[in-house]
Design an enzyme around this catalytic site. Sequence first.
Site, PDB file in Angstrom:
ATOM      1  N   GLU A 134      83.186  32.346  -6.487  1.00 35.22           N
ATOM      2  CA  GLU A 134      83.179  33.767  -6.788  1.00 35.22           C
ATOM      3  C   GLU A 134      82.216  34.036  -7.938  1.00 35.22           C
ATOM      4  O   GLU A 134      82.240  33.331  -8.959  1.00 35.22           O
ATOM      5  CB  GLU A 134      84.586  34.262  -7.168  1.00 35.22           C
ATOM      6  CG  GLU A 134      85.644  34.005  -6.093  1.00 35.22           C
ATOM      7  CD  GLU A 134      85.406  34.816  -4.838  1.00 35.22           C
ATOM      8  OE1 GLU A 134      84.863  35.929  -4.948  1.00 35.22           O
ATOM      9  OE2 GLU A 134      85.769  34.334  -3.745  1.00 35.22           O
ATOM     10  N   GLY A 183      90.666  30.236   0.628  1.00 35.96           N
ATOM     11  CA  GLY A 183      89.588  29.359   0.192  1.00 35.96           C
ATOM     12  C   GLY A 183      89.666  29.034  -1.277  1.00 35.96           C
ATOM     13  O   GLY A 183      90.719  29.181  -1.921  1.00 35.96           O
TER      14      GLY A 183
END
Length: 292
Positions: free
Chosen positions: A268, A66
Site C-alpha cells: 500500500e 492480501g
Amino acid sequence: MPRRALVVFNRGAGRGRNACSVEAIAREIRSWGWTLETIDCQDERTTDAIASAIAGGVDTVVSLGGDGTANLCAGALIDTDVALGVVPCGTANDFARTLGIPLPIDRALAALRDGERMRIDVGWVNGHHFLNVASLGMGALIARGISPDRKRRWGRWAYALEVLRRLRTPRLHPFTLCLDGGCERFEAYQVAIANGCSFGGGFRIGAEARLDEGLFDVLVIEPGWLRRARKATASGLTLVGRLGSRTYRTRWLEITSTDRVTVNLDGEAHELVSPLHFRVRPLALSVLVARS
C-alpha cells in the site's frame, strides 16, 4: 476451550470471490468448533472494530485478503498476545509466503487450524508499521500505479506489467542513507527495507532474511542493474544476488530524500515526510504459522 476468532475479509482482494468466499471459509472454520465473527475490511475503522472484538474475548484475528489486509489487522495486535492468522487471498501474498503459509486455500485453512504461535518482528517508519517489506522509488510508484481493478483482473501479472511500464522510462531518485557505519548519498531506482523474505509476488530478498532476528535486509538497486541481472541467471539466487548494488543488514536506518516520499508498506502506498526513520520492533506480533 474453543477458539474465538474474528475474520477480517476484503472482498476486493486480488484472488476474488470465487477463490476466497468468506461465507464458505467461515463455515469451514466454524466446523472446527471455533466461535467466529466476521467484519468487512474498511480502512482504519477496522482497527477499532478489532480492538472491540479483542476486548470481548477474541483470541485470534484471521486476515482474509492480501498483504494490505494483514497489515491493517496487525495494527490492533502489535504488543498483544492475540494471534494473527493469514489466509492468502491477495495478489502477491508476500507476507503469507514469508510465513510459509500455503497458497491453496484448503491448505492455508489447514495451516490455520493446526498452526502454532510464533512471535515476529515488526518494521516501523514515521509512525507506520509494516510486516514484510517497505520500498521507496520504483517499488512505491508501482504500488501506487496499480488499481484494485487491475489487481483483480491480472493478479500477480499486474505487478509485472507495471514494472515493464516503469522500466520504459526508469527514474532515478536521490537518497541519503544513514546507519551505524555512517551516511551515503546516491541515486537509485529503488530502495527496499525488508523485515520478511518475500517480495514482488515470490522473489526472495536475501538468503539470511528472517522475521525473528531483529534485523532489516536493505537492498539498493542502482544504475547497472540490468547488466547484473543478465549475469545472475543461476536458479535460486535472491534479489540481493541478482540486482543489489548496495546491501545492508541493520536494526535501524534513516533515509532522506525529497520533502515528501511515496513509501510502499506491504503493498500500500503512503505519502510520508522525509527524513524516514526505520527501526525494528523485536517480536512485537504473535502470528500463526504452519507446523513444521
